[in-house]
Design a protein around this motif. Structure first.
Motif, PDB file in Angstrom:
ATOM      1  N   LEU A 172       0.826  -1.199   0.000  1.00  0.00           N
ATOM      2  CA  LEU A 172       0.000   0.000   0.000  1.00  0.00           C
ATOM      3  C   LEU A 172       0.864   1.253   0.000  1.00  0.00           C
ATOM      4  CD1 LEU A 172      -2.786   1.243   0.010  1.00  0.00           C
ATOM      5  CD2 LEU A 172      -2.843   1.013   2.494  1.00  0.00           C
ATOM      6  N   ARG A 173       2.033   1.181   0.652  1.00  0.00           N
ATOM      7  CA  ARG A 173       2.961   2.305   0.637  1.00  0.00           C
ATOM      8  C   ARG A 173       3.348   2.672  -0.795  1.00  0.00           C
ATOM      9  NH1 ARG A 173       7.091   0.575   4.545  1.00  0.00           N
ATOM     10  NH2 ARG A 173       8.475   0.406   2.770  1.00  0.00           N
ATOM     11  N   VAL A 174       3.610   1.648  -1.600  1.00  0.00           N
ATOM     12  CA  VAL A 174       3.971   1.877  -3.009  1.00  0.00           C
ATOM     13  C   VAL A 174       2.815   2.557  -3.736  1.00  0.00           C
ATOM     14  CG1 VAL A 174       4.473   0.740  -5.207  1.00  0.00           C
ATOM     15  CG2 VAL A 174       5.639  -0.008  -3.124  1.00  0.00           C
ATOM     16  N   GLU A 175       1.595   2.092  -3.497  1.00  0.00           N
ATOM     17  CA  GLU A 175       0.423   2.673  -4.154  1.00  0.00           C
ATOM     18  C   GLU A 175       0.225   4.124  -3.733  1.00  0.00           C
ATOM     19  OE1 GLU A 175      -3.141   0.342  -3.961  1.00  0.00           O
ATOM     20  OE2 GLU A 175      -2.063  -1.545  -4.179  1.00  0.00           O
ATOM     21  N   ILE A 176       0.434   4.400  -2.456  1.00  0.00           N
ATOM     22  CA  ILE A 176       0.281   5.777  -1.971  1.00  0.00           C
ATOM     23  C   ILE A 176       1.326   6.684  -2.623  1.00  0.00           C
ATOM     24  CG2 ILE A 176       0.608   7.243   0.068  1.00  0.00           C
ATOM     25  CD1 ILE A 176      -0.853   5.021   1.666  1.00  0.00           C
ATOM     26  N   TRP A 177       2.551   6.197  -2.723  1.00  0.00           N
ATOM     27  CA  TRP A 177       3.586   7.008  -3.356  1.00  0.00           C
ATOM     28  C   TRP A 177       3.317   7.214  -4.841  1.00  0.00           C
ATOM     29  CZ3 TRP A 177       7.482  10.243  -2.273  1.00  0.00           C
ATOM     30  CH2 TRP A 177       7.775  10.413  -0.921  1.00  0.00           C
ATOM     31  N   ASN A 178       2.707   6.243  -5.488  1.00  0.00           N
ATOM     32  CA  ASN A 178       2.301   6.438  -6.890  1.00  0.00           C
ATOM     33  C   ASN A 178       1.285   7.573  -6.989  1.00  0.00           C
ATOM     34  OD1 ASN A 178       3.958   4.399  -7.829  1.00  0.00           O
ATOM     35  ND2 ASN A 178       2.351   2.841  -7.816  1.00  0.00           N
ATOM     36  N   GLN A 179       0.372   7.627  -6.014  1.00  0.00           N
ATOM     37  CA  GLN A 179      -0.624   8.693  -5.998  1.00  0.00           C
ATOM     38  C   GLN A 179       0.028  10.045  -5.697  1.00  0.00           C
ATOM     39  OE1 GLN A 179      -3.643   8.628  -7.008  1.00  0.00           O
ATOM     40  NE2 GLN A 179      -4.242  10.704  -6.408  1.00  0.00           N
ATOM     41  N   LEU A 180       0.999  10.069  -4.778  1.00  0.00           N
ATOM     42  CA  LEU A 180       1.701  11.315  -4.485  1.00  0.00           C
ATOM     43  C   LEU A 180       2.423  11.835  -5.731  1.00  0.00           C
ATOM     44  CD1 LEU A 180       3.206  10.663  -0.923  1.00  0.00           C
ATOM     45  CD2 LEU A 180       1.006  11.700  -1.536  1.00  0.00           C
ATOM     46  N   ARG A 181       3.015  10.916  -6.480  1.00  0.00           N
ATOM     47  CA  ARG A 181       3.682  11.313  -7.724  1.00  0.00           C
ATOM     48  C   ARG A 181       2.668  11.863  -8.721  1.00  0.00           C
ATOM     49  NH1 ARG A 181       7.500  13.784  -8.987  1.00  0.00           N
ATOM     50  NH2 ARG A 181       8.737  12.524  -7.558  1.00  0.00           N
ATOM     51  N   ALA A 182       1.481  11.249  -8.789  1.00  0.00           N
ATOM     52  CA  ALA A 182       0.429  11.734  -9.689  1.00  0.00           C
ATOM     53  C   ALA A 182      -0.014  13.142  -9.284  1.00  0.00           C
ATOM     54  CB  ALA A 182      -0.762  10.779  -9.680  1.00  0.00           C
ATOM     55  N   LEU A 183      -0.078  13.393  -7.975  1.00  0.00           N
ATOM     56  CA  LEU A 183      -0.449  14.728  -7.488  1.00  0.00           C
ATOM     57  C   LEU A 183       0.603  15.760  -7.894  1.00  0.00           C
ATOM     58  CD1 LEU A 183      -1.721  13.732  -3.928  1.00  0.00           C
ATOM     59  CD2 LEU A 183      -3.119  14.729  -5.746  1.00  0.00           C
ATOM     60  N   ALA A 184       1.870  15.382  -7.796  1.00  0.00           N
ATOM     61  CA  ALA A 184       2.937  16.285  -8.216  1.00  0.00           C
ATOM     62  C   ALA A 184       2.843  16.575  -9.713  1.00  0.00           C
ATOM     63  CB  ALA A 184       4.300  15.693  -7.873  1.00  0.00           C
ATOM     64  N   LYS A 185       2.563  15.546 -10.500  1.00  0.00           N
ATOM     65  CA  LYS A 185       2.424  15.736 -11.954  1.00  0.00           C
ATOM     66  C   LYS A 185       1.254  16.651 -12.285  1.00  0.00           C
ATOM     67  CE  LYS A 185       4.634  11.509 -13.634  1.00  0.00           C
ATOM     68  NZ  LYS A 185       4.451  10.217 -14.354  1.00  0.00           N
ATOM     69  N   ALA A 186       0.256  16.674 -11.394  1.00  0.00           N
ATOM     70  CA  ALA A 186      -0.909  17.544 -11.585  1.00  0.00           C
ATOM     71  C   ALA A 186      -0.634  18.974 -11.119  1.00  0.00           C
ATOM     72  CB  ALA A 186      -2.111  16.973 -10.847  1.00  0.00           C
ATOM     73  N   GLY A 187       0.602  19.242 -10.672  1.00  0.00           N
ATOM     74  CA  GLY A 187       0.982  20.595 -10.310  1.00  0.00           C
ATOM     75  C   GLY A 187       0.976  20.897  -8.821  1.00  0.00           C
ATOM     76  N   LYS A 188       0.690  19.879  -7.994  1.00  0.00           N
ATOM     77  CA  LYS A 188       0.711  20.100  -6.541  1.00  0.00           C
ATOM     78  C   LYS A 188       2.157  20.168  -6.049  1.00  0.00           C
ATOM     79  CE  LYS A 188      -3.763  19.333  -6.596  1.00  0.00           C
ATOM     80  NZ  LYS A 188      -4.728  20.447  -6.512  1.00  0.00           N
ATOM     81  N   ALA A 189       2.367  20.875  -4.952  1.00  0.00           N
ATOM     82  CA  ALA A 189       3.668  20.880  -4.269  1.00  0.00           C
ATOM     83  C   ALA A 189       3.542  20.009  -3.025  1.00  0.00           C
ATOM     84  CB  ALA A 189       4.055  22.298  -3.873  1.00  0.00           C
ATOM     85  N   LEU A 190       4.523  19.136  -2.796  1.00  0.00           N
ATOM     86  CA  LEU A 190       4.466  18.227  -1.659  1.00  0.00           C
ATOM     87  C   LEU A 190       5.756  18.299  -0.852  1.00  0.00           C
ATOM     88  CD1 LEU A 190       3.081  16.553  -4.330  1.00  0.00           C
ATOM     89  CD2 LEU A 190       2.458  15.049  -2.457  1.00  0.00           C
ATOM     90  N   ILE A 191       5.593  18.281   0.474  1.00  0.00           N
ATOM     91  CA  ILE A 191       6.720  18.149   1.395  1.00  0.00           C
ATOM     92  C   ILE A 191       6.451  16.920   2.243  1.00  0.00           C
ATOM     93  CG2 ILE A 191       8.041  19.186   3.276  1.00  0.00           C
ATOM     94  CD1 ILE A 191       7.136  21.932   2.273  1.00  0.00           C
ATOM     95  N   VAL A 192       7.405  15.998   2.264  1.00  0.00           N
ATOM     96  CA  VAL A 192       7.220  14.732   2.971  1.00  0.00           C
ATOM     97  C   VAL A 192       8.411  14.481   3.872  1.00  0.00           C
ATOM     98  CG1 VAL A 192       6.839  12.259   2.722  1.00  0.00           C
ATOM     99  CG2 VAL A 192       5.936  13.811   0.989  1.00  0.00           C
ATOM    100  N   THR A 193       8.168  14.228   5.161  1.00  0.00           N
ATOM    101  CA  THR A 193       9.249  13.752   6.019  1.00  0.00           C
ATOM    102  C   THR A 193       9.156  12.234   6.084  1.00  0.00           C
ATOM    103  OG1 THR A 193       8.132  13.655   8.172  1.00  0.00           O
ATOM    104  CG2 THR A 193       8.931  15.805   7.446  1.00  0.00           C
ATOM    105  N   THR A 194      10.281  11.583   6.089  1.00  0.00           N
ATOM    106  CA  THR A 194      10.261  10.121   6.125  1.00  0.00           C
ATOM    107  C   THR A 194      11.547   9.577   6.734  1.00  0.00           C
ATOM    108  OG1 THR A 194      10.015   8.114   4.772  1.00  0.00           O
ATOM    109  CG2 THR A 194      11.187   9.949   3.770  1.00  0.00           C
ATOM    110  N   HIS A 195      11.406   8.416   7.380  1.00  0.00           N
ATOM    111  CA  HIS A 195      12.565   7.654   7.823  1.00  0.00           C
ATOM    112  C   HIS A 195      12.831   6.486   6.885  1.00  0.00           C
ATOM    113  CE1 HIS A 195      12.078   9.623  11.861  1.00  0.00           C
ATOM    114  NE2 HIS A 195      13.387   9.577  11.775  1.00  0.00           N
ATOM    115  N   VAL A 196      11.966   6.333   5.886  1.00  0.00           N
ATOM    116  CA  VAL A 196      12.090   5.207   4.944  1.00  0.00           C
ATOM    117  C   VAL A 196      12.906   5.681   3.746  1.00  0.00           C
ATOM    118  CG1 VAL A 196      10.851   3.482   3.591  1.00  0.00           C
ATOM    119  CG2 VAL A 196       9.835   4.370   5.715  1.00  0.00           C
ATOM    120  N   MET A 197      14.126   5.186   3.635  1.00  0.00           N
ATOM    121  CA  MET A 197      15.045   5.733   2.654  1.00  0.00           C
ATOM    122  C   MET A 197      14.653   5.418   1.211  1.00  0.00           C
ATOM    123  SD  MET A 197      17.166   7.618   4.268  1.00  0.00           S
ATOM    124  CE  MET A 197      15.866   8.028   5.429  1.00  0.00           C
ATOM    125  N   ASP A 198      13.945   4.313   0.976  1.00  0.00           N
ATOM    126  CA  ASP A 198      13.512   4.062  -0.403  1.00  0.00           C
ATOM    127  C   ASP A 198      12.398   5.032  -0.801  1.00  0.00           C
ATOM    128  OD1 ASP A 198      11.577   2.824   1.212  1.00  0.00           O
ATOM    129  OD2 ASP A 198      11.104   1.330  -0.308  1.00  0.00           O
TER     130      ASP A 198
END
Length: 244
Positions: A172-198
């Motif tokens: 599900l993490r992979v699917e969520i990140w695919n959606q985050l990438r789609a949001l960026a492609k749609a012109g959104k700006a995203l800031i994400v903090t993470t401890h997951v290096m991949d």
């Protein structure tokens, strides 16, 4: 000629202390429309404080933050921002649908528009079948997913996610990140903090915060070249050693 990137959020010369302990020291950050900025660093390095100061939730000792060209804090632009903190701000005795409806109405949404947004975002986080369950019966991972659905509900232009995938299974993490990438492609700006290096590898740009300072910043490939590393995890480890 390349189109100039539109800077959505910016922090300049930010300083912040708590009880005379420096938490941010001359921090500068910016994120452009259509991009994902990843904040990484050890626990206690200042990532969450940087986000709260950017949003105006914490007052800087020195420095400025702007979002959509407005000095923060500015309540008028909050509806254009989606923020998901480390803690889930949910009403445990309400159902998932009731939580979504409540927060959606706070954002000025109603009727068919709100219903469609609820359906879309619950499908994204794979909680459609659980929409009428009380939140107190949800697992920690399910609560995290519901919080993400609420954050995305109003289709915000700036999306800030503090450790969004904690407790969420890898697929599900992979699917969520695919959606985050789609949001960026749609012109959104995203800031994400993470401890997951991949996950950090998936960002357009990474800012590595150590001891309240930006220790390194660049694209994942640039940082790997700078630190002679094969992965962002190796960058992280080498940077921690260098900072000591």
């Amino acid at each position: 000629m390349e189109n100039k990137q539109v800077i959505v959020a910016e922090m300049k010369h930010a300083y912040k202390s708590f009880d005379h302990q420096a938490v941010l020291q001359d921090v500068a950050l910016e994120v452009a429309a259509g991009t994902i900025l990843g904040l990484i660093g050890p626990s206690g390095a200042g990532k969450t404080t940087a986000i709260k100061c950017l949003l105006g939730m914490e007052k800087l000792d020195q420095g400025t933050t702007e979002i959509f060209g407005k000095l923060m804090p500015d309540r008028k632009i909050l509806q254009r921002i989606g923020y998901m903190g480390q803690s889930d701000a949910l009403y445990e005795n309400l159902s998932a649908r009731e939580n979504l409806t409540f927060f959606g109405k706070l954002m000025g949404m109603k009727g068919a528009v709100l219903d469609a947004a609820i359906e879309k975002n619950m499908a994204l986080v794979k909680l459609t079948a659980d929409i009428d369950r009380l939140v107190r019966t949800f697992s920690g991972g399910m609560k995290r997913r519901l919080s993400l659905a609420i954050t995305l509900l109003s289709d915000p232009d700036l999306i800030i996610l503090d450790e969004p995938t904690v407790g969420i299974d890898p697929l599900l993490r992979v699917e969520i990140w695919n959606q985050l990438r789609a949001l960026a492609k749609a012109g959104k700006a995203l800031i994400v903090t993470t401890h997951v290096m991949d996950e950090a590898e998936k960002c357009d740009e990474i800012a590595l915060i150590i001891d309240g300072r930006i220790f390194a910043r660049g694209t994942p490939s640039d940082l790997k070249k700078q630190f002679h590393a094969k992965t962002i995890e190796e960058v992280f480890l080498k940077a921690e050693v260098s900072a000591k």
